[in-house]
Design a protein around this motif. Structure first.
Motif, PDB file in Angstrom:
ATOM      1  N   ALA A 164       0.855  -1.193   0.000  1.00 36.85           N
ATOM      2  CA  ALA A 164       0.000   0.000   0.000  1.00 36.85           C
ATOM      3  C   ALA A 164       0.887   1.237   0.000  1.00 36.85           C
ATOM      4  CB  ALA A 164      -0.900   0.026   1.226  1.00 36.85           C
ATOM      5  N   VAL A 165       0.237   2.367  -0.233  1.00 40.74           N
ATOM      6  CA  VAL A 165       0.880   3.649   0.046  1.00 40.74           C
ATOM      7  C   VAL A 165       0.536   4.002   1.489  1.00 40.74           C
ATOM      8  CG1 VAL A 165       1.053   6.085  -0.559  1.00 40.74           C
ATOM      9  CG2 VAL A 165       0.706   4.367  -2.351  1.00 40.74           C
ATOM     10  N   TYR A 166       1.559   4.304   2.271  1.00 47.30           N
ATOM     11  CA  TYR A 166       1.382   4.608   3.688  1.00 47.30           C
ATOM     12  C   TYR A 166       1.476   6.116   3.898  1.00 47.30           C
ATOM     13  CZ  TYR A 166       1.504  -0.295   4.923  1.00 47.30           C
ATOM     14  OH  TYR A 166       1.189  -1.621   5.047  1.00 47.30           O
ATOM     15  N   TYR A 167       0.505   6.645   4.642  1.00 45.25           N
ATOM     16  CA  TYR A 167       0.409   8.076   4.888  1.00 45.25           C
ATOM     17  C   TYR A 167       0.457   8.365   6.383  1.00 45.25           C
ATOM     18  CZ  TYR A 167      -1.612   8.081   0.167  1.00 45.25           C
ATOM     19  OH  TYR A 167      -1.842   7.911  -1.180  1.00 45.25           O
ATOM     20  N   CYS A 168       1.101   9.464   6.734  1.00 45.04           N
ATOM     21  CA  CYS A 168       0.985   9.921   8.115  1.00 45.04           C
ATOM     22  C   CYS A 168      -0.014  11.072   8.181  1.00 45.04           C
ATOM     23  CB  CYS A 168       2.330  10.296   8.707  1.00 45.04           C
ATOM     24  SG  CYS A 168       3.152  11.706   7.980  1.00 45.04           S
ATOM     25  N   ASN A 169      -0.625  11.176   9.323  1.00 40.85           N
ATOM     26  CA  ASN A 169      -1.702  12.141   9.530  1.00 40.85           C
ATOM     27  C   ASN A 169      -1.603  12.722  10.922  1.00 40.85           C
ATOM     28  OD1 ASN A 169      -4.677  12.171  10.940  1.00 40.85           O
ATOM     29  ND2 ASN A 169      -4.657  13.182   8.951  1.00 40.85           N
ATOM     30  N   GLY A 170      -1.811  14.034  11.002  1.00 40.56           N
ATOM     31  CA  GLY A 170      -1.832  14.674  12.302  1.00 40.56           C
ATOM     32  C   GLY A 170      -2.120  16.152  12.154  1.00 40.56           C
ATOM     33  N   ALA A 171      -2.721  16.708  13.170  1.00 41.35           N
ATOM     34  CA  ALA A 171      -3.052  18.142  13.186  1.00 41.35           C
ATOM     35  C   ALA A 171      -3.895  18.538  11.973  1.00 41.35           C
ATOM     36  CB  ALA A 171      -1.775  18.983  13.234  1.00 41.35           C
ATOM     37  N   GLY A 172      -4.635  17.582  11.445  1.00 41.13           N
ATOM     38  CA  GLY A 172      -5.490  17.870  10.293  1.00 41.13           C
ATOM     39  C   GLY A 172      -4.785  17.834   8.957  1.00 41.13           C
ATOM     40  N   PHE A 173      -3.558  17.378   8.938  1.00 38.56           N
ATOM     41  CA  PHE A 173      -2.783  17.368   7.697  1.00 38.56           C
ATOM     42  C   PHE A 173      -2.346  15.957   7.334  1.00 38.56           C
ATOM     43  CE2 PHE A 173      -2.518  21.860   7.132  1.00 38.56           C
ATOM     44  CZ  PHE A 173      -2.602  22.371   8.410  1.00 38.56           C
ATOM     45  N   TRP A 174      -2.038  15.796   6.046  1.00 35.60           N
ATOM     46  CA  TRP A 174      -1.586  14.517   5.506  1.00 35.60           C
ATOM     47  C   TRP A 174      -0.241  14.684   4.811  1.00 35.60           C
ATOM     48  CZ3 TRP A 174      -4.349  10.037   6.193  1.00 35.60           C
ATOM     49  CH2 TRP A 174      -5.668  10.171   6.613  1.00 35.60           C
ATOM     50  N   GLY A 175       0.559  13.626   4.902  1.00 31.61           N
ATOM     51  CA  GLY A 175       1.764  13.590   4.097  1.00 31.61           C
ATOM     52  C   GLY A 175       1.451  13.134   2.687  1.00 31.61           C
ATOM     53  N   GLN A 176       2.497  13.049   1.870  1.00 33.73           N
ATOM     54  CA  GLN A 176       2.314  12.685   0.468  1.00 33.73           C
ATOM     55  C   GLN A 176       2.297  11.177   0.268  1.00 33.73           C
ATOM     56  OE1 GLN A 176       5.236  13.342   1.763  1.00 33.73           O
ATOM     57  NE2 GLN A 176       6.524  11.703   0.953  1.00 33.73           N
ATOM     58  N   GLY A 177       2.733  10.442   1.257  1.00 32.16           N
ATOM     59  CA  GLY A 177       2.723   8.993   1.208  1.00 32.16           C
ATOM     60  C   GLY A 177       4.049   8.396   0.782  1.00 32.16           C
ATOM     61  N   THR A 178       4.259   7.158   1.205  1.00 37.28           N
ATOM     62  CA  THR A 178       5.431   6.395   0.801  1.00 37.28           C
ATOM     63  C   THR A 178       4.978   4.984   0.437  1.00 37.28           C
ATOM     64  OG1 THR A 178       7.686   5.738   1.407  1.00 37.28           O
ATOM     65  CG2 THR A 178       6.054   5.675   3.163  1.00 37.28           C
ATOM     66  N   GLN A 179       5.478   4.478  -0.680  1.00 43.09           N
ATOM     67  CA  GLN A 179       5.027   3.198  -1.202  1.00 43.09           C
ATOM     68  C   GLN A 179       5.740   2.052  -0.497  1.00 43.09           C
ATOM     69  OE1 GLN A 179       2.710   2.394  -3.863  1.00 43.09           O
ATOM     70  NE2 GLN A 179       3.029   0.348  -3.005  1.00 43.09           N
ATOM     71  N   VAL A 180       4.953   1.097  -0.038  1.00 40.92           N
ATOM     72  CA  VAL A 180       5.479  -0.154   0.508  1.00 40.92           C
ATOM     73  C   VAL A 180       4.968  -1.291  -0.373  1.00 40.92           C
ATOM     74  CG1 VAL A 180       5.395  -1.759   2.443  1.00 40.92           C
ATOM     75  CG2 VAL A 180       5.642   0.700   2.868  1.00 40.92           C
ATOM     76  N   THR A 181       5.877  -2.048  -0.914  1.00 39.62           N
ATOM     77  CA  THR A 181       5.510  -3.183  -1.762  1.00 39.62           C
ATOM     78  C   THR A 181       6.104  -4.453  -1.172  1.00 39.62           C
ATOM     79  OG1 THR A 181       5.475  -1.778  -3.728  1.00 39.62           O
ATOM     80  CG2 THR A 181       5.599  -4.155  -4.077  1.00 39.62           C
ATOM     81  N   VAL A 182       5.224  -5.394  -0.869  1.00 35.05           N
ATOM     82  CA  VAL A 182       5.651  -6.689  -0.347  1.00 35.05           C
ATOM     83  C   VAL A 182       5.449  -7.717  -1.457  1.00 35.05           C
ATOM     84  CG1 VAL A 182       5.406  -8.399   1.472  1.00 35.05           C
ATOM     85  CG2 VAL A 182       4.929  -5.982   1.947  1.00 35.05           C
ATOM     86  N   SER A 183       6.538  -8.272  -1.925  1.00 34.79           N
ATOM     87  CA  SER A 183       6.469  -9.189  -3.063  1.00 34.79           C
ATOM     88  C   SER A 183       7.645 -10.147  -3.033  1.00 34.79           C
ATOM     89  CB  SER A 183       6.476  -8.387  -4.372  1.00 34.79           C
ATOM     90  OG  SER A 183       6.527  -9.255  -5.479  1.00 34.79           O
ATOM     91  N   SER A 184       7.395 -11.356  -3.487  1.00 31.58           N
ATOM     92  CA  SER A 184       8.475 -12.328  -3.600  1.00 31.58           C
ATOM     93  C   SER A 184       9.058 -12.312  -5.005  1.00 31.58           C
ATOM     94  CB  SER A 184       7.961 -13.723  -3.241  1.00 31.58           C
ATOM     95  OG  SER A 184       6.851 -14.058  -4.047  1.00 31.58           O
TER      96      SER A 184
END
Length: 111
Positions: A91-111
């Motif tokens: 998934a793309v992982y996002y941080c959130n706080g104080a009403g704001f969002w980051g741009q996200g970072t991609q996590v890929t789990v694959s063999s």
């Protein structure tokens, strides 16, 4: 205000990654912070939350026991340690706080 995620990447099933969220422009230590994720074709999903002092954390059932949320208020940074990664954690992982969002970072789990 800025939230910048980093640490994503490609990892094999069973592997680990540590995400970071660097905050700026607000008093980080006063706010509850959270991680969310959006998998391909799915709605955004809450992953974990940490209270301002770092003494109270909550996790979704899908990651409980595998992920650990933490924060360093001296560095204005939040972390997500992800262990025993599964294909479905991709998934793309996002941080959130104080009403704001980051741009996200991609996590890929694959063999």
């Amino acid at each position: 205000v800025q939230l910048v995620e980093s640490g994503g990447g490609l990892v094999q099933p069973g592997g680990s990654l540590r995400l970071s969220c660097a905050a700026s422009g607000f008093t980080f230590s006063r706010y509850i912070m959270s991680w969310y994720r959006r998998a391909p074709g799915k709605e955004r999903e809450w992953v974990a939350t940490i209270h301002s002092a770092g003494d109270n954390t909550n996790y979704s059932d899908s990651v409980k026991g595998r992920f650990t949320i933490s924060r360093d208020n001296a560095k204005d940074t939040m972390y997500l340690q992800m262990n025993s990664l599964k294909l479905e954690d991709t998934a793309v992982y996002y941080c959130n706080g104080a009403g704001f969002w980051g741009q996200g970072t991609q996590v890929t789990v694959s063999s």
